[in-house]
Design a protein around this motif. Sequence first.
Motif, PDB file in Angstrom:
ATOM      1  N   ARG A   2      -7.174  -6.828   7.952  1.00 28.49           N
ATOM      2  CA  ARG A   2      -6.852  -5.878   6.881  1.00 28.49           C
ATOM      3  C   ARG A   2      -7.977  -5.685   6.352  1.00 28.49           C
ATOM      4  NH1 ARG A   2      -1.901  -7.955   3.528  1.00 28.49           N
ATOM      5  NH2 ARG A   2      -3.223  -8.861   1.708  1.00 28.49           N
ATOM      6  N   LYS A   3      -7.282  -4.499   5.238  1.00 32.94           N
ATOM      7  CA  LYS A   3      -8.790  -3.802   4.702  1.00 32.94           C
ATOM      8  C   LYS A   3      -8.324  -4.458   3.552  1.00 32.94           C
ATOM      9  CE  LYS A   3      -9.865   0.788   2.582  1.00 32.94           C
ATOM     10  NZ  LYS A   3      -9.443   1.711   2.165  1.00 32.94           N
ATOM     11  N   PRO A   4      -9.167  -4.639   2.596  1.00 33.88           N
ATOM     12  CA  PRO A   4      -9.442  -5.308   1.582  1.00 33.88           C
ATOM     13  C   PRO A   4      -8.856  -3.479   0.308  1.00 33.88           C
ATOM     14  CG  PRO A   4     -11.614  -5.132   2.028  1.00 33.88           C
ATOM     15  CD  PRO A   4     -10.758  -4.533   2.626  1.00 33.88           C
ATOM     16  N   ARG A   5      -7.911  -4.839  -0.439  1.00 29.58           N
ATOM     17  CA  ARG A   5      -7.362  -3.671  -1.273  1.00 29.58           C
ATOM     18  C   ARG A   5      -8.181  -3.663  -2.626  1.00 29.58           C
ATOM     19  NH1 ARG A   5      -1.690  -6.337  -4.358  1.00 29.58           N
ATOM     20  NH2 ARG A   5      -1.926  -4.512  -5.053  1.00 29.58           N
ATOM     21  N   ASP A   6      -8.124  -2.215  -2.881  1.00 26.77           N
ATOM     22  CA  ASP A   6      -9.212  -1.543  -3.833  1.00 26.77           C
ATOM     23  C   ASP A   6      -8.892  -2.235  -5.138  1.00 26.77           C
ATOM     24  OD1 ASP A   6     -10.789  -0.317  -5.536  1.00 26.77           O
ATOM     25  OD2 ASP A   6     -11.114   1.712  -4.638  1.00 26.77           O
ATOM     26  N   PHE A   7      -9.024  -3.048  -5.545  1.00 26.72           N
ATOM     27  CA  PHE A   7      -8.654  -3.064  -6.963  1.00 26.72           C
ATOM     28  C   PHE A   7      -8.336  -2.331  -7.807  1.00 26.72           C
ATOM     29  CE2 PHE A   7      -7.268  -7.428  -5.327  1.00 26.72           C
ATOM     30  CZ  PHE A   7      -6.191  -7.457  -5.247  1.00 26.72           C
ATOM     31  N   GLU A  10      -6.899   0.835  -8.114  1.00 30.79           N
ATOM     32  CA  GLU A  10      -5.168   0.869  -8.407  1.00 30.79           C
ATOM     33  C   GLU A  10      -5.027   0.652  -9.359  1.00 30.79           C
ATOM     34  OE1 GLU A  10      -3.403  -2.423  -6.102  1.00 30.79           O
ATOM     35  OE2 GLU A  10      -4.397  -2.114  -4.217  1.00 30.79           O
TER      36      GLU A  10
END
Length: 108
Positions: A2-7, A10
């Motif tokens: 999975r692509k890591p979330r860009d916290f 967000e």
Amino acid sequence: MRKPRDFDAELKALEDKARELKARKVQQLGDLVIATGADTLTAEELAGALLVLAETKDAGRKEAWARRGAAFFQGRARRTAPASERDPVSPPPQSDSAHSPSGSSGPA
């Protein structure tokens, strides 16, 4: 994988949304002040009245204010409705002089 979330992105989006909602709330409150005619009061008078409202613990008064506010909004909606949709048998709204701002008919 999975692509890591860009916290950070967000969080920035949420902050932008919160800022937008706050601006909309301020605009709507200003519109309400104007619609009720309270824009004729000085800032000090309006602030004082709002402080009294915010400090009031009397549930009966708050309920009376809520009913009066609901009637205000219903009256505005009725004024903008076509004549064919209006209720011709409803009594005319009472004048503001018949009610005190506290929701009681006697002196405060």
